[in-house]
Design an enzyme around this catalytic site. Structure first.
Site, PDB file in Angstrom:
ATOM      1  N   MET A 284     -26.670  17.564  43.554  1.00  0.00           N
ATOM      2  CA  MET A 284     -28.117  17.358  43.717  1.00  0.00           C
ATOM      3  C   MET A 284     -28.868  18.247  42.735  1.00  0.00           C
ATOM      4  O   MET A 284     -28.611  19.441  42.639  1.00  0.00           O
ATOM      5  CB  MET A 284     -28.506  17.663  45.174  1.00  0.00           C
ATOM      6  N   GLU A 319     -26.756  15.984  36.331  1.00  0.00           N
ATOM      7  CA  GLU A 319     -27.766  16.774  37.068  1.00  0.00           C
ATOM      8  C   GLU A 319     -28.670  17.562  36.125  1.00  0.00           C
ATOM      9  O   GLU A 319     -29.854  17.743  36.398  1.00  0.00           O
ATOM     10  CB  GLU A 319     -27.094  17.723  38.070  1.00  0.00           C
TER      11      GLU A 319
HETATM   12  N1  BES Z   1     -30.111  12.802  43.155  1.00  0.00           N
HETATM   13  C1  BES Z   1     -28.731  12.548  43.340  1.00  0.00           C
HETATM   14  C2  BES Z   1     -28.192  13.084  44.632  1.00  0.00           C
HETATM   15  C3  BES Z   1     -28.478  12.236  45.834  1.00  0.00           C
HETATM   16  C4  BES Z   1     -27.724  11.107  46.057  1.00  0.00           C
HETATM   17  C5  BES Z   1     -29.442  12.590  46.741  1.00  0.00           C
HETATM   18  C6  BES Z   1     -27.984  10.329  47.174  1.00  0.00           C
HETATM   19  C7  BES Z   1     -29.720  11.813  47.845  1.00  0.00           C
HETATM   20  C8  BES Z   1     -28.978  10.675  48.067  1.00  0.00           C
HETATM   21  C9  BES Z   1     -27.906  13.148  42.209  1.00  0.00           C
HETATM   22  O1  BES Z   1     -28.574  13.307  41.007  1.00  0.00           O
HETATM   23  C10 BES Z   1     -26.783  12.203  41.936  1.00  0.00           C
HETATM   24  O2  BES Z   1     -27.045  11.147  41.423  1.00  0.00           O
HETATM   25  N2  BES Z   1     -25.566  12.560  42.304  1.00  0.00           N
HETATM   26  C11 BES Z   1     -24.423  11.695  42.162  1.00  0.00           C
HETATM   27  C12 BES Z   1     -23.447  12.238  41.164  1.00  0.00           C
HETATM   28  C13 BES Z   1     -23.705  11.684  39.804  1.00  0.00           C
HETATM   29  C14 BES Z   1     -22.818  12.286  38.761  1.00  0.00           C
HETATM   30  C15 BES Z   1     -23.576  10.194  39.744  1.00  0.00           C
HETATM   31  C16 BES Z   1     -23.761  11.613  43.509  1.00  0.00           C
HETATM   32  O3  BES Z   1     -24.081  12.423  44.350  1.00  0.00           O
HETATM   33  O4  BES Z   1     -22.954  10.716  43.702  1.00  0.00           O
HETATM   34 ZN    ZN Z   2     -28.802  11.595  39.894  1.00  0.00          ZN
END
Ligand code: BES
Ligand code: ZN
Length: 885
Positions: A284, A319
């Site tokens: 996150m 991130e």
């Molecule tokens: N903003 C997201 C995290 C998130 C995901 C918050 C779902 C709330 C709900 C973060 O930037 C993200 O996309 N994380 C991915 C990893 C990324 C490398 C694709 C994840 O958590 O899968």
């Molecule tokens: Zn993301």
């Protein structure tokens, strides 16, 4: 802002990490994102389609928050105090704020220079995650101070302000307090004696509240300064600072890369990356304090495999990109979530390509994101990239492959269409114009249009405002020295043909290459109508012509049989570029699943990959063969398809062998793991024997398996093993110190075939041994592991529904669990059963996923009915007369 916290038994490395100097928010009023313009639209019901939901009213808005939090890590509670400078824009006697799972003790508002007015009523609308404070007299326009005292629980649901369990090096169980606010629409908490430590944070830039984070716990760290002067730290569990070094290096290289790419510096003086034991998402992007699952941040040089290294690099790249794209400029509403996630999911590859060119990461993009997005987006139950979102439960469900992978794919296509120079220029214009503000999709198009002079909005609206993508049909005719191509587009549907009146149309940037130079586009066109004729000058009759160089355009291609015939030798002799070989195979596979061509045709094409050296091409082919194996596990000729898998993979398996050769690199390691795993799983005799031998040596401590060989070996011995093998694996799991190793084991447990053992694995999935976020992959592994596993996993989910639902509180993990567990069915009546179960056991955040799963089950069933017999015949016949290589 100031923070205070109790520090009972955490004398050692007690840390309070906030975003650089964060903000706070907790109770946010006026709406989740910073407010900018379009004030008139605030308070409108965003999408009354499912549940009516109103965004916060704009009559009172926050200017600056000061927040004090006092977590108690023994009682799992916290106290909070909020003091916010607020502006009353329109006289009112109530304030509506976001709020979830906290109890307000007192609240008051003091107009500047005037006396406090105490709120006399707190009306919680829990479903909508809001509270309304009522005041006995009218709050007049002007600024004032809102004070709120509140209390809450440090929950164990990995949302809001929660507790994360960890074990100290001496074996003691302790807890850290951690926040996860996205997509909690800004709510949950924020708030002396001499035993307390108070940590104060400075004021932040104007920012969105979902980007605030706090962590209170014991951690070690490694630190460096990036070339552009930012202090970078990676926080690890105590005693594991070494494991933070890889991510530290990536982060330190990434910050200057983005600074240069955007021509905008990282806006804060420091950035911390921290590994959190219990963590629902992968990572996150909280501003200045990025939280990660341990497996997305920690690398142990001896015990981490190559794919983990690559994953850490991608997640760090993702991130950190959000620090600009998402944090400095935030989407205006969740409808534009894709801007954040699609963009970060694209640029993470650019960043990894910069840091690790040897990963050939852009080819991997195609097998990881592009094909995944097309698979989902071909369903009738897909949704447009820009989707209206109202109620909080609708936010969870858009963190899906459309927002991430289709978003990233259309940005990749757009980048290719615009060219890097103008794309960068447009990015800089966008980030500069909207910094510390909110932006919507059309704002990005406007900047890119200004930078490039191309009709960006017109092109892109066809990709983001309507769901799906086109199938381009192409046929060719030699006209003297030239080649005439006839192109037509219609929507590609997983079920075959588009049913409906007006078939949607796209503006499709199309590239065309020929065998004269397979790596160069001979012609680029923008297809802006349903049909188009194109003349390629000077193409000899013996030359092939191919669409979609680099598999960049978000469409599938169907060639006339003559054109396809001419392309296939390019697979065998490798004269087609790898990513084009991959794309061709993948298109054919999906055309077969849709019933447009026969599956036997695709099996023949797969056999042409006999000389294939490329990891990613193999990986995609392997994935498709996996889908086919799962489908045929519903038949009585499953063994025959395993024979086919062995035949396809054994030549490359023999070429690679078990041990790395001098000079091999990252991709060779990935390829070896993939191929041996595939052969071992299919029961290839020599592979199975060698896997058993190496496993025995590993367990006896004679020769520890290299990290890259562990997954394939574990999978092979488990699938072809017994109860003793499973017990040994569970013991290895218990002993493992690294979460990566635990996950590695958890993911293969479902390969076990015996019903009793399958049950044992399912019980294990819900035990204390498995972290809550990882239960999903254990159950999913069982469902994907075998025919019996599929049935057992579904029954297990039904039997344990309450516990599972409660564990993830709705959330996106429940969608993943459902998808992994039911998508493999291929009998019509199962679609009905799944639908009926969720009608009586509602999971609002997974509604669309459930519809997609039911659609997929019906598609599988139709596929099986259509092609099973001919596949069987083909497999039998090739046994008698094997194809000549
Ligand atoms: N903003 C997201 C995290 C998130 C995901 C918050 C779902 C709330 C709900 C973060 O930037 C993200 O996309 N994380 C991915 C990893 C990324 C490398 C694709 C994840 O958590 O899968
Ligand atoms: Zn993301």
């Amino acid at each position: 802002m100031w923070l205070a916290a109790a520090a009972p038994s955490l004398a050692r490395r007690l840390l309070f990490l906030g975003p650089p100097p964060p903000p706070l928010l907790l109770l946010l009023f006026s709406r989740s994102f910073r407010r900018r313009r379009r004030l008139h639209s605030l308070g409108l019901a965003a999408m009354p389609e499912k549940r009516p939901f109103e965004r916060l009213p704009a009559d009172v808005s926050p200017i600056n928050y000061s927040l004090c939090l006092k977590p108690d890590l023994l009682d799992f509670t916290f106290e909070g105090k909020l003091e916010a400078v607020a502006q009353v824009r329109q006289a009112t006697n109530q304030i509506v704020m976001n709020c979830a799972d906290i109890d307000i003790i007192t609240a008051s508002y003091a107009p500047e220079g005037d006396e406090e007015i105490h709120a006399t009523g707190f009306n919680y609308q829990n479903e909508d995650e809001k509270v309304t404070l009522s005041f006995p007299s009218t709050l007049q326009t002007g600024t004032g101070t809102l004070k709120i005292d509140f209390v809450g629980e440090l929950n164990d649901k990995m949302k809001g302000f929660y507790r994360s369990k960890y074990t100290t090096p001496s074996g003691e169980v302790r807890y850290a307090a951690v926040t996860q606010f996205e997509n909690v629409i800004d709510r949950k908490p924020y708030p002396d004696d001499e035993n307390l430590v108070e940590v104060k944070f400075a004021r932040t830039p104007v920012m969105s509240t979902y980007l605030v984070a706090f962590v209170v716990g014991e951690y070690d760290f490694v630190e460096t300064r990036s070339k552009d002067g930012v202090c970078v730290r990676v926080y690890t569990p105590v005693g594991k600072a070494e494991q933070g070094k890889f991510a530290l290096e990536v982060a330190a290289k990434t910050l200057p890369f983005y600074k240069d790419y955007f021509s905008v510096p990282y806006p804060l003086p420091k950035i911390d990356l921290i590994a959190i034991a219990d963590f629902a998402a992968g990572a996150m992007e909280n501003w200045g304090l990025v939280t990660y699952r341990e497996t997305a941040l920690l690398i142990d040089p001896k015990n981490s495999c190559s794919s983990s290294r690559q994953w850490v690099a991608l997640v760090v790249g993702h991130e950190l990109a959000h620090q600009w794209f998402g944090n400095l400029v935030t989407m205006e509403w969740w409808t534009h979530l894709w801007l954040n996630e699609g963009f970060a999911s694209w640029i993470e590859y650019l960043c990894v390509d910069h840091c690790f060119p040897e990963y050939d990461i852009w080819t991997q993009f195609v097998s990881a994101d592009y094909t995944r997005a097309q698979e989902l987006d071909a369903l009738d139950n897909s949704h447009p990239i820009e989707v209206s979102v109202g109620h909080p439960s609708e936010v969870d469900e858009i963190f899906d492959a459309i927002s991430y992978s289709k978003g990233a794919s259309v940005i990749r296509m757009l980048h290719d269409y615009i060219g890097d120079k103008d794309f960068k220029k447009g990015m800089n214009m966008y980030l500069t114009k909207f910094q510390q503000k909110n932006a919507a999709t059309e704002d990005l198009w406007e900047s890119l249009e200004n930078a490039s002079g191309k009709p960006i909005a017109a092109v892109m609206n066809t990709w983001t405002k309507q769901m799906g993508f086109p199938l381009i049909y192409v046929e060719a005719e030699q006209v003297e020295d030239d080649r005439l191509l006839r192109l037509s587009q219609k929507k590609f549907c997983a079920g075959g043909s588009y049913v409906g009146e007006d078939c949607p149309q796209w503006m499709v940037p199309i590239t065309i290459s020929t065998s004269e130079d397979p790596n160069q586009a001979k012609l680029k066109i923008l297809m802006d109508k349903p049909e188009m004729n194109v003349v390629l000058k000077n193409v000899k009759p013996d030359q092939w012509v191919k669409l979609n160089l680099g598999t960049v355009g978000f469409y599938r291609t169907q060639y006339s049989s003559a054109m396809l015939e001419s392309l296939l030798p390019g697979i065998r002799d490798l004269s087609l570029p790898p990513v084009d070989r991959l794309g061709l195979q993948n298109d054919l596979f999906s055309l077969a699943r849709a019933g447009i061509i026969s599956t036997v045709e695709v099996l023949k094409v797969m056999e042409a990959f006999v000389n294939e050296p490329n990891y990613t091409v193999w990986s995609d082919l392997s994935c498709n063969l996996g889908i086919l194996s799962t489908l045929l596990s519903h038949t009585d000729f499953y063994e025959e398809i395993q024979e086919f898998v062995k035949d396809v993979f054994s030549p490359i398996g023999e070429r690679l062998g078990w041990d790395p050769k001098p000079g091999e690199g990252h991709l060779d390691a990935l390829l070896r793991g993939l191929v041996l795993g595939k052969l071992g799983k299919a029961g290839h005799k020599a592979t199975l024997e060698e896997a058993r031998r190496r496993f025995k040596d590993h367990v006896e401590g004679k020769q520890i398996l290299s990290a890259d060989l562990r997954s394939p070996v574990y999978l092979t011995v488990l699938k072809h093993g017994d109860g003793t093998t499973l017990d040994i694996m569970l013991k290895l799991h218990k002993q493992a110190d690294m979460q990566e190793e635990k996950n590695r084991i958890e993911r293969v447990l479902g390969a076990t075939l015996l019903p009793d053992l399958i049950q044992k694995v399912l019980t294990f999935a819900l035990s204390e041994e498995v972290r809550p976020q990882d239960t999903v992959s254990v159950i999913g592994g069982v469902a994907g592991g075998s025919k019996h596993g599929r049935k057992a996993a579904w029954k297990f989910i039904k039997d344990n529904w309450e516990e599972l639902y409660n564990r993830y509180q709705g959330g996106f993990l429940i969608s993943r669990l459902i998808k992994l567990s039911v998508e493999g069915f291929a009998v019509d009546k199962m679609a009905g059963e799944v639908k009926a179960f969720f009608e009586s056991h509602p999971a609002p955040s997974a509604e669309r996923t459930i519809q997609q799963c039911c659609e997929n089950i019906l598609l599988n069933a139709a596929w099986l009915k259509r092609d099973a017999e001919s596949i069987h015949q083909y497999l039998l016949q090739r046994k008698v007369s094997p194809p000549t290589v």
